[in-house]
Design an enzyme around this catalytic site. Structure first.
Site, PDB file in Angstrom:
ATOM      1  N   SER A  67       0.852  -1.174   0.000  1.00 22.52           N
ATOM      2  CA  SER A  67       0.000   0.000   0.000  1.00 22.52           C
ATOM      3  C   SER A  67       0.887   1.222   0.000  1.00 22.52           C
ATOM      4  CB  SER A  67      -0.895   0.021   1.245  1.00 22.52           C
ATOM      5  OG  SER A  67      -0.091   0.274   2.383  1.00 22.52           O
ATOM      6  N   LYS A  68       0.234   2.360  -0.095  1.00 18.31           N
ATOM      7  CA  LYS A  68       0.998   3.592  -0.080  1.00 18.31           C
ATOM      8  C   LYS A  68       1.749   3.715   1.251  1.00 18.31           C
ATOM      9  CE  LYS A  68       0.412   8.364  -0.637  1.00 18.31           C
ATOM     10  NZ  LYS A  68      -0.354   9.279   0.159  1.00 18.31           N
ATOM     11  N   GLN A  69       1.063   3.304   2.337  1.00 19.30           N
ATOM     12  CA  GLN A  69       1.669   3.437   3.669  1.00 19.30           C
ATOM     13  C   GLN A  69       2.931   2.575   3.807  1.00 19.30           C
ATOM     14  OE1 GLN A  69      -1.740   2.950   3.284  1.00 19.30           O
ATOM     15  NE2 GLN A  69      -2.103   5.131   3.637  1.00 19.30           N
TER      16      GLN A  69
END
Ligand code: GLU
Length: 290
Positions: free
Chosen positions: A232-234
């Protein structure tokens, strides 16, 4: 199989460019639809401008295009659907399925999720401090069938789990918009990542409150990086390289447990996708990485 009544979709939130995990989800929903002779749509869930870099939507659409994942209707944008969401909220307030809540997160936490102001039953607001609108869940021991994961059971707790439909900042929330649009677009089959599995029971209640039948659901395992984290972006998942779509799709098919012949890895995009839907085996999707 030809089932033109099948209507599926891929519905990314544009918080960043497409990464390998989101390609796997997009491909699974596309192949499910195509393998059944159904229709497939793209919906950009751009509800929260504070979390969405302005370039992300264009990047996602360019990536899907580069990977040959073309929708059967023009792309829908949730940012253009505010009237429909407000209309749904008005109906839910009117029918007693939603209520205004001025509690802060802190107050709710301190009170173990119970609303100190008894928001569900309050008729007047406290001054003009901002309020959220929440869905009033019913206590339920919900049983449903996932097309991949099999029988599911979720316990829904009234008040404690009530999801926000309209945030205090004035943004419509995912839980509302996803249901309103899936109903409006006549979606029969939702294929999405299993990180959303826990939302499904709540969403079924929202469907029913809006007088609609829930669709079928198929939750696919979330793709993990080498550290075992969700891509994910995180977790800083790298953006897909749109210059190598055949390679990306080949790897995505393998990640979905499909077994494409090796020569397709150096062939055309079209032949790879065609192999994908003609040979799609839902039951081969690995369940281990859930
Ligand atoms: N927009 C959601 C996300 O990107 C997915 C919505 C759904 O498939 O229900 O996580």
């Amino acid at each position: 199989m030809n089932n033109p009544s099948y209507r599926g979709r891929f519905a990314p939130s544009p918080t960043g460019p497409l990464h390998f995990g989101s390609l796997v989800t997009a491909l699974a929903s596309f192949l499910e639809a195509r393998s059944q002779g159904g229709r497939w749509f793209i919906r950009i869930e751009d509800l929260d401008p504070l979390r969405e870099p302005p370039e992300a939507t264009g990047q996602i659409l360019a990536s899907l295009d580069a990977h040959g994942l073309f929708p059967d209707e023009p792309v829908r944008f949730q940012s253009r659907r505010h009237d429909a969401y407000q209309d749904a909220i008005d109906r839910l307030l009117e029918s007693g399925h939603a209520y205004r809540c001025q509690c802060s997160r802190k107050e709710l936490q301190a009170n173990e999720g119970r609303h100190p102001n008894q928001c569900r039953s309050r008729t007047a607001l406290d001054g003009d401090s901002p309020y959220a609108i929440r869905f009033a869940l019913e206590d339920e021991n919900c049983h449903w069938q996932d097309l991949l994961l099999g029988p599911q059971r979720q316990v829904v707790k009234a008040e404690l789990d009530d999801p926000v439909l309209l945030r205090k900042e004035g943004f419509y929330a995912y839980q509302l918009a996803v249901v309103v649009d899936d109903i409006d677009q006549g979606i029969t089959d939702v294929v999405r990542g299993s990180d959303l599995l826990d939302m499904t029971a709540q969403q079924q209640q929202i469907y029913r409150a809006l007088g609609a039948h829930p669709p079928r659901w198929l939750h696919i395992p979330v793709i993990l990086n080498e550290q075992g984290q969700k891509l994910s972006k995180q977790t800083h998942a790298p953006a897909l390289n749109d210059e190598t779509p055949v390679d990306n799709l080949f790897r995505a098919l393998v990640a979905l447990g499909q077994n494409p012949p090796a020569d397709l890895a150096t062939g055309s995009l079209e032949s790879l996708l065609e192999w994908g839907w003609k040979n799609w085996q839902r039951g081969a999707i690995h369940l281990t990485s859930r």
